[in-house]
Design an enzyme around this catalytic site. Structure first.
Site: not given
Length: 232
Positions: A91, A107, A173
């Site tokens: 974000v 997100h 990730t």
């Protein structure tokens, strides 16, 4: 000159962590000392709006103290040769700061807020957001963040991009958070897939792929190596 090959980059918390942004997955569901259920769910928002607003105000302030790292900056270079789309779970705006031009935030974005009564009313927001800050229709503003249990509006755009990818780069990730982790399943069968992470986790979608290259390194070094390879 022929059509440029397309690269879709999937980035997660690992690439931001190297710039000094803490992530909650490092600490057993705590994010900067808070239970994520308190600060990243609609229920947490209903229970204590002030706490949630303050939490994201602190994250927004922290964002002003960090800079893109070598991983972010190397990704920008790919645009000299490829059509590049970055699909990020982060974000923050570190990809933007590094100069990347086509970014999908799955997100949400720390530097934006939106109306609680009309989710199409989204505002750029650099400073603190407090109780009493309202949209033009009079509704309280909230962080423009996709909380747990909420729909991911940008997911369809991400899937559309991946359908046409020649190369997929997965960086920092865990490949455990769905629906983002399932995106690679939409890639063409002949797409080259590269996974850069110090602790790579090969999920179901990745196990189905023969053209997978794993670079078990942090983003700052692994991305540089791969970008150099792709720019040859």
């Amino acid at each position: 000159m022929g059509k440029r090959e397309k690269i879709v980059v999937l980035t997660g918390a690992g690439i931001s962590a190297e710039s000094g942004i803490n992530t909650f997955r490092d600490a057993d569901g705590l994010w900067e000392g808070h239970d994520v259920m308190e600060v990243a769910t609609p229920e947490g928002w209903r229970k204590n709006k002030e706490l949630v607003l303050d939490f994201y105000n602190q994250r927004r302030r922290q964002l002003k103290t960090v800079s893109p790292n070598a991983g972010h900056l190397a990704l920008k270079e790919l645009e000299t040769k490829y059509d590049v789309v970055i699909v990020t779970q982060n974000v923050d705006n570190l990809h933007e700061q590094a100069g990347s031009t086509n970014i999908i935030h799955l997100h949400g974005e720390l530097r934006k807020v939106r109306s609680t009564g009309d989710e199409t009313l989204i505002y750029d927001w650099e400073e603190d957001c407090v109780l009493g800050d309202r949209c033009k229709k009079g509704y309280q503003l909230r962080p423009h963040i996709v909380w747990f249990g909420e729909a991911v509006p940008a997911l369809e755009d991400a899937v559309d991009e991946i359908y046409g990818a020649h190369h997929i780069l997965i960086i920092g990730t865990s490949m455990q958070v769905y629906p983002a982790a399932g995106l690679v399943g939409y890639a063409p069968r002949d797409a080259n897939i590269y996974y850069i992470d110090p602790k790579p986790s090969i999920n179901y979608e990745l196990q189905q792929r023969s053209s997978l290259e794993v670079i078990a390194e942090p983003a700052t070094t692994g991305v540089r190596k791969l970008v150099d390879q792709l720019l040859l």
